[in-house]
Design an enzyme around this catalytic site. Sequence first.
Site, PDB file in Angstrom:
ATOM      1  N   ASP A  77      35.933 -21.475 -42.130  1.00 29.95           N
ATOM      2  CA  ASP A  77      34.503 -21.172 -42.109  1.00 29.95           C
ATOM      3  C   ASP A  77      34.086 -20.305 -43.300  1.00 29.95           C
ATOM      4  O   ASP A  77      33.247 -19.446 -43.184  1.00 29.95           O
ATOM      5  CB  ASP A  77      34.103 -20.502 -40.796  1.00 29.95           C
ATOM      6  CG  ASP A  77      34.923 -19.275 -40.513  1.00 29.95           C
ATOM      7  OD1 ASP A  77      34.794 -18.726 -39.427  1.00 29.95           O
ATOM      8  OD2 ASP A  77      35.699 -18.862 -41.389  1.00 29.95           O
ATOM      9  N   ASP A  83      26.797 -11.801 -43.901  1.00 33.69           N
ATOM     10  CA  ASP A  83      26.377 -11.096 -42.683  1.00 33.69           C
ATOM     11  C   ASP A  83      26.673 -11.925 -41.440  1.00 33.69           C
ATOM     12  O   ASP A  83      27.056 -11.394 -40.397  1.00 33.69           O
ATOM     13  CB  ASP A  83      24.908 -10.642 -42.747  1.00 33.69           C
ATOM     14  CG  ASP A  83      23.990 -11.667 -43.360  1.00 33.69           C
ATOM     15  OD1 ASP A  83      24.445 -12.800 -43.615  1.00 33.69           O
ATOM     16  OD2 ASP A  83      22.807 -11.351 -43.567  1.00 33.69           O
ATOM     17  N   GLU A 106      22.438  -7.502 -34.466  1.00 27.01           N
ATOM     18  CA  GLU A 106      21.290  -7.853 -35.299  1.00 27.01           C
ATOM     19  C   GLU A 106      21.250  -9.358 -35.552  1.00 27.01           C
ATOM     20  O   GLU A 106      20.186  -9.934 -35.744  1.00 27.01           O
ATOM     21  CB  GLU A 106      21.359  -7.100 -36.637  1.00 27.01           C
ATOM     22  CG  GLU A 106      20.364  -7.636 -37.643  1.00 27.01           C
ATOM     23  CD  GLU A 106      19.875  -6.658 -38.685  1.00 27.01           C
ATOM     24  OE1 GLU A 106      20.208  -5.477 -38.608  1.00 27.01           O
ATOM     25  OE2 GLU A 106      19.154  -7.104 -39.584  1.00 27.01           O
ATOM     26  N   GLU A 107      22.415  -9.972 -35.538  1.00 29.69           N
ATOM     27  CA  GLU A 107      22.501 -11.383 -35.925  1.00 29.69           C
ATOM     28  C   GLU A 107      22.211 -12.362 -34.800  1.00 29.69           C
ATOM     29  O   GLU A 107      22.180 -13.554 -35.024  1.00 29.69           O
ATOM     30  CB  GLU A 107      23.883 -11.689 -36.503  1.00 29.69           C
ATOM     31  CG  GLU A 107      24.205 -10.941 -37.783  1.00 29.69           C
ATOM     32  CD  GLU A 107      23.260 -11.303 -38.924  1.00 29.69           C
ATOM     33  OE1 GLU A 107      22.827 -12.470 -39.003  1.00 29.69           O
ATOM     34  OE2 GLU A 107      22.922 -10.410 -39.717  1.00 29.69           O
ATOM     35  N   ASP A 125      25.319  -3.700 -35.873  1.00 31.59           N
ATOM     36  CA  ASP A 125      24.752  -4.382 -37.045  1.00 31.59           C
ATOM     37  C   ASP A 125      25.963  -4.687 -37.918  1.00 31.59           C
ATOM     38  O   ASP A 125      26.508  -3.797 -38.574  1.00 31.59           O
ATOM     39  CB  ASP A 125      23.748  -3.485 -37.778  1.00 31.59           C
ATOM     40  CG  ASP A 125      23.062  -4.248 -38.899  1.00 31.59           C
ATOM     41  OD1 ASP A 125      23.527  -5.354 -39.241  1.00 31.59           O
ATOM     42  OD2 ASP A 125      22.063  -3.742 -39.432  1.00 31.59           O
ATOM     43  N   LEU A 127      26.599  -6.262 -40.702  1.00 27.63           N
ATOM     44  CA  LEU A 127      26.549  -5.997 -42.151  1.00 27.63           C
ATOM     45  C   LEU A 127      25.130  -5.573 -42.502  1.00 27.63           C
ATOM     46  O   LEU A 127      24.251  -6.416 -42.693  1.00 27.63           O
ATOM     47  CB  LEU A 127      26.958  -7.245 -42.934  1.00 27.63           C
ATOM     48  CG  LEU A 127      27.694  -6.973 -44.245  1.00 27.63           C
ATOM     49  CD1 LEU A 127      28.881  -6.035 -44.058  1.00 27.63           C
ATOM     50  CD2 LEU A 127      28.147  -8.261 -44.870  1.00 27.63           C
ATOM     51  N   ASP A 128      24.933  -4.287 -42.554  1.00 24.63           N
ATOM     52  CA  ASP A 128      23.601  -3.762 -42.850  1.00 24.63           C
ATOM     53  C   ASP A 128      23.442  -3.547 -44.353  1.00 24.63           C
ATOM     54  O   ASP A 128      24.408  -3.223 -45.047  1.00 24.63           O
ATOM     55  CB  ASP A 128      23.380  -2.442 -42.121  1.00 24.63           C
ATOM     56  CG  ASP A 128      21.983  -1.930 -42.350  1.00 24.63           C
ATOM     57  OD1 ASP A 128      21.039  -2.573 -41.861  1.00 24.63           O
ATOM     58  OD2 ASP A 128      21.824  -0.914 -43.047  1.00 24.63           O
ATOM     59  N   GLU A 284      20.896   0.212 -35.349  1.00 24.23           N
ATOM     60  CA  GLU A 284      20.876   0.914 -36.633  1.00 24.23           C
ATOM     61  C   GLU A 284      20.695   2.425 -36.414  1.00 24.23           C
ATOM     62  O   GLU A 284      21.502   3.223 -36.884  1.00 24.23           O
ATOM     63  CB  GLU A 284      19.776   0.346 -37.553  1.00 24.23           C
ATOM     64  CG  GLU A 284      20.111  -1.072 -37.996  1.00 24.23           C
ATOM     65  CD  GLU A 284      19.063  -1.767 -38.848  1.00 24.23           C
ATOM     66  OE1 GLU A 284      19.443  -2.681 -39.596  1.00 24.23           O
ATOM     67  OE2 GLU A 284      17.868  -1.459 -38.756  1.00 24.23           O
TER      68      GLU A 284
HETATM   69  P1  AHM Z   1      18.779  -5.249 -43.022  1.00 20.43           P
HETATM   70  O1  AHM Z   1      19.226  -5.027 -41.609  1.00 20.43           O
HETATM   71  O2  AHM Z   1      18.007  -6.531 -43.189  1.00 20.43           O
HETATM   72  O3  AHM Z   1      19.892  -5.113 -44.000  1.00 20.43           O
HETATM   73  O4  AHM Z   1      17.676  -4.113 -43.315  1.00 20.43           O
HETATM   74  C1  AHM Z   1      18.020  -2.770 -43.108  1.00 20.43           C
HETATM   75  C2  AHM Z   1      18.003  -2.082 -44.427  1.00 20.43           C
HETATM   76  C3  AHM Z   1      18.604  -0.698 -44.392  1.00 20.43           C
HETATM   77  O5  AHM Z   1      19.956  -0.720 -44.708  1.00 20.43           O
HETATM   78  C4  AHM Z   1      17.853  -0.010 -45.450  1.00 20.43           C
HETATM   79  O6  AHM Z   1      17.810   1.365 -45.236  1.00 20.43           O
HETATM   80  C5  AHM Z   1      16.491  -0.634 -45.354  1.00 20.43           C
HETATM   81  O7  AHM Z   1      16.661  -1.886 -44.760  1.00 20.43           O
HETATM   82  C6  AHM Z   1      15.906  -0.853 -46.686  1.00 20.43           C
HETATM   83  O8  AHM Z   1      14.649  -1.393 -46.509  1.00 20.43           O
HETATM   84  P2  AHM Z   1      13.625  -1.471 -47.726  1.00 20.43           P
HETATM   85  O9  AHM Z   1      14.139  -2.546 -48.625  1.00 20.43           O
HETATM   86  O10 AHM Z   1      12.324  -1.778 -47.059  1.00 20.43           O
HETATM   87  O11 AHM Z   1      13.640  -0.129 -48.396  1.00 20.43           O
HETATM   88 MG    MG Z   2      20.447  -4.048 -40.512  1.00 21.29          MG
END
Ligand code: AHM
Ligand code: MG
Length: 337
Positions: A77, A83, A106-107, A125, A127-128, A284
């Site tokens: 895969d 993510d 989150e996914e 989450d 992969l944040d 988060e």
């Molecule tokens: P994601 O879950 O889509 O990765 O979004 C979360 C992220 C955080 O890691 C970060 O602090 C924030 O979104 C950044 O958002 P922005 O681009 O609006 O500053």
């Molecule tokens: Mg996130």
Amino acid sequence: MSHQPRSIEESRIAQPIGTTLDRFIKNNQDQFAFASGELSQLLRDIALASKVVNREVNKAGLIDIMGAIGSQNMAGDQQQKLDVLANIRFTRALMKGGEACAIISEETESFVDLNNNGKYVIAIDPLDGSGNIDVNVSIGTIFSIYRRKSPVGRPIQTIDILQPGADQVAAGYVLYGSSTMLVYTTGHGVNGFTYEPTLGEYFLSHPNLRMPTEGKIFSVNEGGYFSFPEAVKKYLAYCKEQQYTGRYIGSLVADFHRNLLKGGIYIYPATAASPTGKLRLMYECNALALVAEQAGGKATNGTTRILEIQPENLHQRVAFYVGSPSMIDRAMQFNLG
Ligand code: AHM
Ligand code: MG
């Protein structure tokens, strides 16, 4: 008594060996009220999945090249977005031992219903900061662990899933940065572990982490300035008058981690586009709020302590102010709510 200078070899042998994450978890297992080894196993499962994700994150730039030569991983895969792949890695790891009854991620739109005999609910989450993957900037995994409230052996209930952050029994994050770190708490302070890739082990590198009471860093995406509440604009003007340092990576874990070590405040207010904030309460903010508090910091949505917010749905968003306690206290005097 004569002190002969040691040879380099002798000095090396005399150095204490580091504490691995496994040993640390084992040594501290009895701090946990329900110590039965299951929570420890979940932490180990998360650590293992994070090593796999770390390997994939490190190869991120090579994916096209490997795709071009037709290479696949063992599961076949490859080629998936990182993510999504990270979600698969963590879900598989958490499913394996049977300790988890549900995963909130989150996914996935709804929670993943795993095993009625599991005692724990995990919010993750995987992969944040995923917008930073393609540009080789730090990203992270964020996790919260809860004990289920309804009786084991039956289908899980809403009360098991929608628990406030104050009920977390453990929480933490993995930072895939210049080195990879796992930082977590079980409610008895915060400890940080750095990954040694050639040994495949996390070693205790930051015991009993404390967030500086004061700091000089403010972290906010000022691109949203014109849609911030007036109080937030005033507070940001104050930060500049104080000649604080602005630092914003755009990966929550990385911004949080830097402020945890150096002292600072992270700000993601409500905006016109996201009237309740952008960041997600359940996978988060809650975990980082617990880590912050356990390290002496504070976390609020402007009016309410993050850990006391009763979630109403899995993907609920909140405004998020987290960081050094004196900085948060001063920010709250601006009525940021
Ligand atoms: P994601 O879950 O889509 O990765 O979004 C979360 C992220 C955080 O890691 C970060 O602090 C924030 O979104 C950044 O958002 P922005 O681009 O609006 O500053
Ligand atoms: Mg996130």
